[in-house]
Scaffold this motif. Structure first.
Motif, short mmCIF file in Angstrom:
data_model
loop_
_atom_site.label_atom_id
_atom_site.label_comp_id
_atom_site.label_asym_id
_atom_site.label_seq_id
_atom_site.Cartn_x
_atom_site.Cartn_y
_atom_site.Cartn_z
N TYR A 171 32.14 -26.82 28.93
CA TYR A 171 31.11 -26.88 29.96
C TYR A 171 29.87 -27.47 29.30
CZ TYR A 171 34.15 -24.10 32.85
OH TYR A 171 35.24 -23.66 33.59
N GLY A 172 29.19 -28.39 30.00
CA GLY A 172 28.04 -29.06 29.44
C GLY A 172 26.76 -28.74 30.19
N PHE A 173 25.64 -28.79 29.45
CA PHE A 173 24.34 -28.42 30.01
C PHE A 173 23.26 -29.36 29.50
CE2 PHE A 173 27.13 -24.86 29.28
CZ PHE A 173 27.27 -24.37 30.56
N ILE A 174 22.33 -29.66 30.37
CA ILE A 174 21.25 -30.58 30.04
C ILE A 174 20.19 -29.93 29.16
CG2 ILE A 174 19.78 -30.16 32.06
CD1 ILE A 174 20.69 -33.63 30.67
N ASN A 205 32.92 -30.25 31.92
CA ASN A 205 32.52 -29.78 33.24
C ASN A 205 31.01 -29.57 33.26
OD1 ASN A 205 35.18 -29.11 34.68
ND2 ASN A 205 35.45 -28.23 32.66
N ILE A 206 30.36 -30.00 34.34
CA ILE A 206 28.91 -29.88 34.44
C ILE A 206 28.51 -29.36 35.82
CG2 ILE A 206 28.40 -31.70 32.76
CD1 ILE A 206 27.84 -33.57 35.19
N SER A 207 27.26 -28.94 35.91
CA SER A 207 26.68 -28.55 37.20
C SER A 207 25.91 -29.74 37.77
CB SER A 207 25.71 -27.37 37.01
OG SER A 207 24.56 -27.81 36.31
N LEU A 208 25.51 -29.63 39.02
CA LEU A 208 24.71 -30.69 39.63
C LEU A 208 23.35 -30.83 38.94
CD1 LEU A 208 25.47 -30.21 43.42
CD2 LEU A 208 26.22 -32.08 41.94
N LEU A 248 28.09 -42.02 27.49
CA LEU A 248 28.57 -41.55 28.78
C LEU A 248 29.45 -42.65 29.38
CD1 LEU A 248 28.39 -39.41 31.05
CD2 LEU A 248 26.40 -40.63 31.89
N VAL A 249 30.76 -42.39 29.48
CA VAL A 249 31.67 -43.42 30.00
C VAL A 249 32.12 -43.14 31.44
CG1 VAL A 249 32.52 -44.21 27.77
CG2 VAL A 249 33.69 -42.35 28.92
N GLU A 250 32.02 -41.90 31.87
CA GLU A 250 32.34 -41.57 33.26
C GLU A 250 31.46 -40.41 33.69
OE1 GLU A 250 36.11 -40.31 36.08
OE2 GLU A 250 36.51 -41.19 34.12
N LYS A 251 30.93 -40.55 34.91
CA LYS A 251 30.03 -39.53 35.44
C LYS A 251 30.46 -39.18 36.85
CE LYS A 251 25.60 -40.18 37.00
NZ LYS A 251 24.18 -40.47 36.96
N ASN A 252 30.58 -37.90 37.11
CA ASN A 252 30.99 -37.37 38.40
C ASN A 252 30.15 -36.11 38.61
OD1 ASN A 252 32.73 -35.38 39.95
ND2 ASN A 252 34.00 -37.21 40.14
N PRO A 253 29.86 -35.70 39.85
CA PRO A 253 29.07 -34.48 40.03
C PRO A 253 29.67 -33.22 39.41
CG PRO A 253 29.11 -35.73 42.06
CD PRO A 253 30.07 -36.40 41.12
N ALA A 254 30.96 -33.22 39.13
CA ALA A 254 31.60 -32.04 38.57
C ALA A 254 31.90 -32.15 37.07
CB ALA A 254 32.90 -31.75 39.31
N TYR A 255 31.94 -33.38 36.54
CA TYR A 255 32.27 -33.56 35.12
C TYR A 255 31.74 -34.89 34.60
CZ TYR A 255 35.91 -36.87 36.51
OH TYR A 255 36.58 -37.95 37.01
N VAL A 256 31.71 -34.99 33.28
CA VAL A 256 31.43 -36.25 32.61
C VAL A 256 32.48 -36.44 31.52
CG1 VAL A 256 28.93 -36.27 33.02
CG2 VAL A 256 29.83 -35.19 30.95
N ILE A 257 32.64 -37.68 31.12
CA ILE A 257 33.44 -37.97 29.94
C ILE A 257 32.51 -38.66 28.96
CG2 ILE A 257 35.38 -39.25 28.96
CD1 ILE A 257 36.82 -38.85 31.64
#
Length: 139
Positions: A61-64, A30-33, A9-18
């Motif tokens: 879109y990504g999911f936990i 793109n992710i959800s909260l 995980l190199v960047e994390k934002n409430p709307a997306y990760v890289i």
């Protein structure tokens, strides 16, 4: 179909990760909260994905967990719900809360989500009530 991506995980934002994978490729996802909250900075993570190809874009879109991804796919099957609206629903309510609102036909709960009107909320309930009953949810 890209089922999942595992990497740093190199960047994390409430709307997306890289996520950077082996070979130095960074995937914008793109992710959800609901997915954002449990992620730790700079850790190696796997994210389940759903890949959408449009005429003018390719979007991940990504999911936990699998339940969140399955509900996302079900929401996409509802007329008038696109991927960003489905992600907004999953950011506003947990999977369990959405399933409960559908099961109890709680239009107001779904309608309380920004951008969801009464007709769309009713359509979510009507179109997904039987589908969510048949699925084996572990939520």
């Amino acid at each position: 179909m890209i089922s999942y991506i595992k990497g740093k995980l190199v960047e994390k934002n409430p709307a997306y990760v890289i996520i950077e994978t082996a070979g130095g490729i960074g995937f914008y996802i793109n992710i959800s909260l609901a997915t954002y909250s449990p992620l730790k900075d700079d850790e190696e993570i796997p994210l389940l994905t759903y890949y959408i190809i449009k005429e003018d874009a390719q979007i991940l879109y990504g999911f936990i967990n699998e339940e969140e991804r399955e509900l996302f796919k079900l929401l996409l099957s509802v007329n008038g719900i696109g991927p960003n609206t489905a992600r907004l629903i999953l950011s506003s309510m947990s999977v369990g809360e959405v399933l409960n609102a559908i099961a109890t036909e709680d239009v107001r709960a779904i309608q309380s989500i920004k951008g969801i009107g009464a007709k769309t909320a009713q359509r979510v309930i009507i179109e997904l009530k039987d589908k969510t009953k048949k699925a084996n949810w572990s939520v």
